[in-house]
Each structure stands twice: as C-alpha cells, then as structure tokens.
Design a protein around this motif. Structure first.
Motif, PDB file in Angstrom:
ATOM      1  N   ASN A   1     -20.508 -15.112 -49.256  1.00  0.00           N
ATOM      2  CA  ASN A   1     -19.502 -16.222 -49.236  1.00  0.00           C
ATOM      3  C   ASN A   1     -19.684 -16.530 -47.648  1.00  0.00           C
ATOM      4  O   ASN A   1     -19.046 -17.168 -47.404  1.00  0.00           O
ATOM      5  N   LEU A   2     -20.553 -16.763 -47.050  1.00  0.00           N
ATOM      6  CA  LEU A   2     -20.946 -16.678 -45.592  1.00  0.00           C
ATOM      7  C   LEU A   2     -21.639 -17.483 -46.009  1.00  0.00           C
ATOM      8  O   LEU A   2     -23.558 -17.250 -45.776  1.00  0.00           O
ATOM      9  N   ASN A   3     -21.808 -18.857 -45.262  1.00  0.00           N
ATOM     10  CA  ASN A   3     -22.624 -20.069 -45.661  1.00  0.00           C
ATOM     11  C   ASN A   3     -23.103 -20.740 -43.794  1.00  0.00           C
ATOM     12  O   ASN A   3     -21.461 -20.276 -42.807  1.00  0.00           O
ATOM     13  N   SER A   4     -24.062 -21.120 -44.419  1.00  0.00           N
ATOM     14  CA  SER A   4     -24.806 -21.386 -42.458  1.00  0.00           C
ATOM     15  C   SER A   4     -24.663 -20.308 -41.240  1.00  0.00           C
ATOM     16  O   SER A   4     -24.329 -20.662 -40.324  1.00  0.00           O
ATOM     17  N   ASN A   5     -24.322 -19.059 -41.831  1.00  0.00           N
ATOM     18  CA  ASN A   5     -24.620 -18.550 -40.486  1.00  0.00           C
ATOM     19  C   ASN A   5     -23.073 -18.398 -39.557  1.00  0.00           C
ATOM     20  O   ASN A   5     -23.310 -17.762 -38.477  1.00  0.00           O
ATOM     21  N   SER A   6     -22.174 -18.334 -40.450  1.00  0.00           N
ATOM     22  CA  SER A   6     -20.536 -19.716 -39.487  1.00  0.00           C
ATOM     23  C   SER A   6     -19.636 -19.249 -39.929  1.00  0.00           C
ATOM     24  O   SER A   6     -18.392 -19.163 -39.507  1.00  0.00           O
ATOM     25  N   THR A   7     -19.563 -20.086 -41.796  1.00  0.00           N
ATOM     26  CA  THR A   7     -18.684 -19.790 -42.399  1.00  0.00           C
ATOM     27  C   THR A   7     -18.238 -19.656 -43.137  1.00  0.00           C
ATOM     28  O   THR A   7     -18.879 -19.054 -43.719  1.00  0.00           O
ATOM     29  N   PHE A   8     -17.398 -18.236 -43.611  1.00  0.00           N
ATOM     30  CA  PHE A   8     -16.667 -17.771 -44.801  1.00  0.00           C
ATOM     31  C   PHE A   8     -15.710 -18.675 -45.218  1.00  0.00           C
ATOM     32  O   PHE A   8     -14.574 -19.859 -45.353  1.00  0.00           O
TER      33      PHE A   8
END
Length: 393
Positions: free
Chosen positions: A290-297
């Motif tokens: 669920n953590l996308n683009s290493n920045s957004t949950f």
C-alpha cells in the motif's frame, strides 16, 4: 590685546593637537583589536584542522585494528591446520611405520635365506623395498618441512606489514609454535581416555539440557493453559469480537493483517521555493503493497491507521514537514535552525476511507532542509489498527 590673542591661539593649538592625539590613539587600539581577532581566527582554523586530522588518525587506527583481528583469526586457523597435519602425520592405526618397515624387511630376508637358487634377485628386491620405504618417509618429512617454511615466510611478511608495525616481530615459525613433538606424544597417549571423558561429559551435559528443556516445556504448557482459561473467560465480556481471517484480512471488528509499511530515506533533501513530497528510497516493509512511489500510503480499506515519522535537520537550516491526508494538513514537525543536527518525531492516528492518501510534504523555502545518510535517520511508518465495517469498528 596682542598678548590675549596670542594666548587664545596657543589654547586652540593645544586643543587641536589633543584631539588629533586622541583619534590616533583610537586608531591604534582598533588596529590592535583587528590583529587580535585575525590571530584568534587563525588559531581556531588550526584547531579545527587538528580535529579533522585526529578523526582521520582514529579512523586509521580502527581500520588497522579490524585488519589485525582478521589476520589473527586467519593465523589461528592456519596454526590449527598445521597442528592437525602434525597429529595426523604421527598417528597410525595398528603398527607404526618402523614396525611396518621391519616386518616387510624381515619377510624379504626370510625369502632371501630360503631361496638359495636366486639370492641376487632376493637381495635386489630387499634393497628396492628399503629404498622405497626410506623415500616415502623422506618425502613426508620434506613435505612437512616445505609447509612449515612457507608459513614461516607468511608470518614474517604479515608481521612486517606497516599497519602492524607496533607489534613485535616473530623471528620464525618454529620459535612461535614451539616444539610440538612431546605434545603430540602426550596427545596420542591420552586421546583414548580423553575421548571417553568427553563422551561421558557430553552425555551428562545433554542429559542436563534435556531436563531443563523438559522443565521449560512444562512451564510453557502451564502458561498456555492459563491463557486458554483467560481467553474463555473473556468471551462473555461486552465489546467488539474478532472474527476468523478471510483472504488475508481478519473480517468484522478486527485488525487487518496485511497493511503495514516502514520506509527510510538515505540522502539529503534541500528546500526549494515550492512544496516537495518527501520520498523514501529504502522500503523496509510494505506488507500489502500500500506504499506507492516510495512516498504515498493508500488505504486499502476503511479503518483507523497509526502513522509516525522521524526526521533529522540539516545544519543551519529550518525543518518544516507536514503529514497530509488527501491534501489536508493533519500534523507537522517544525524545528528552528541550529549549528547541529536535531532529531524530531511525530505520530498520529487517522480515520481513513478506502483509497485515502497519506504522505509527507516539505515546506516551500530555501531555508528548509532534511538530512539523512546510510544510517537511515529519516523514517516513515504506518499500519492499520482496526477496520471499519458499515460505520462500526
């Protein structure tokens, strides 16, 4: 009137000269102060350079110590191999080397005496066998000597290394390991008794370990029975109940088991004149993905979620980072600029709908900055506490 005018002129001249003298004295004092400040700055620069040099020396000593430990471990392994080789070379099952040689020689001598028809042939065979036996023994001695000499050269080379110049040099391998002949004889004499003692000791030790393990198992069984009793006694208590796990998620009023993340940043983020999303280049845990683009949950289900983040400031820079939910500010970290790095942490529990997004944002200023390196000073973590079903948890 003339004397009075002359007196006035003299007084004016004295006043002007005193004024010039006072200004000259002030200029001299100012120059001395500037010189003193310059000297102090030079001394400070020298001290800072000495501090840098001292750090380099300390790092070199640490590297040399680490290398010394590795070399010591390698040398201990090689010495163990040599001792094993010496023991194996001197151990024989059954008869010894000299006994084997004597038996073969006696057998051939008997054949030589009994064979009167061709005595020269028997004598030649006897000489040949004795030569072979002596050659085998000499080859074994030569091989062992070569090994010892090669390790002697190795020890001298290692101990003459510049990184180990503070060690005492070892003149020779034979002096270092000593004479092992008596130790080997004693080892052969006592090996059988020692094996029996070791076997008895190992048996007693294992028996004691099994007894301890048996006691631990009984203790754990007692604790498990107590937990089961307590669990049964709480079934009738009011409040939400846990349901069985389905498709990786515990349904109903429960905790979702596959939505956990932890990420770290290993480099510096400098502030700009616009807002920046804080990214994390090292994903430690991302259970559920669920953590996308290493920045957004992105919330997989509606529920209550726990978030925490820890950041480190840059030297002489402010720190202003917000935790955002769908573009709304929820909490933040702020720190004044300092000449030393400062660690700041924040945590929060949010109610999220399925698909809600949570991320960190650095404020818009060149005076802002985040510091991190390979030690992962900056982290972003989160996990679900409880799922919400139809407005209830």
């Amino acid at each position: 009137m003339a004397p009075i005018n002359t007196l006035v002129i003299v007084i004016l001249v004295i006043g002007v000269s005193k004024t010039f003298s006072s200004e000259s004295l002030q200029l001299q004092l100012l120059e001395k102060h500037q010189t003193l400040l310059i000297n102090l700055q030079n001394d400070y620069d020298i001290l800072m350079q000495r501090q840098v040099d001292m750090k380099k020396v300390i790092a070199e000593v640490v590297r040399a110590n680490t290398k010394l430990q590795l070399i010591n471990e390698e040398l201990e392994g090689k010495l163990t191999n040599i001792e094993t080789f010496l023991r194996e070379s001197t151990q024989h099952e059954g008869s010894s080397f000299a006994e084997d040689s004597g038996n073969i020689a006696a057998e051939l001598v008997g054949k030589y005496k009994g064979n009167r028809d061709d005595p020269e042939e028997c004598k030649e065979r006897l000489d040949a066998v004795q030569t072979i036996l002596l050659d085998d023994k000499q080859n074994a001695i030569n091989e062992l000597t070569n090994i010892l000499e090669s390790y002697e050269v190795y020890f001298k080379r290692v101990c003459s290394s510049p990184a180990l110049k503070y060690l005492k040099k070892i003149p020779s391998l034979s002096e270092f390991i000593g004479n092992r002949e008596e130790e080997i004889i004693e080892y052969k004499r006592n090996s059988a008794d020692k094996r029996k003692e070791d076997a008895s000791s190992n048996y007693d030790s294992k028996l004691s370990s099994f007894s301890k393990l048996d006691g631990d198992v009984k203790t754990l069984e007692s604790r498990l029975d107590a937990l089961e009793t307590n669990s049964k006694s709480t079934d009738d208590l009011p409040g939400p109940k846990l349901k069985e796990k389905q498709n990786g998620i515990i349904s109903g009023n429960s905790v979702t088991g596959n939505s956990v993340f932890s990420a770290a940043r290993t480099n510096v983020l400098n502030g700009e004149n616009y807002e920046q999303t804080v990214t994390f280049d090292q994903v430690i845990t991302n259970l559920g993905g669920n953590l996308n683009s290493n920045s957004t949950f992105v919330a997989p289900v509606a529920g209550y979620y726990f978030f925490s983040f820890t950041l480190r400031t840059q030297d002489d820079k402010f720190l202003a980072v917000q935790l955002m939910q769908n573009g709304d500010h929820k909490t933040a970290i702020y720190s004044e600029k300092s000449d030393r790095n400062v660690m700041e942490s924040q945590s929060i529990v949010l109610e999220l709908a399925m698909g809600d997004r949570v991320w960190l944002r650095l404020g818009p200023s060149l005076q802002y900055g985040i510091y991190s390196d390979g030690f992962c000073y900056c982290t972003f973590n989160g996990f679900i506490l409880s799922e919400i079903n139809n407005g209830s948890f």
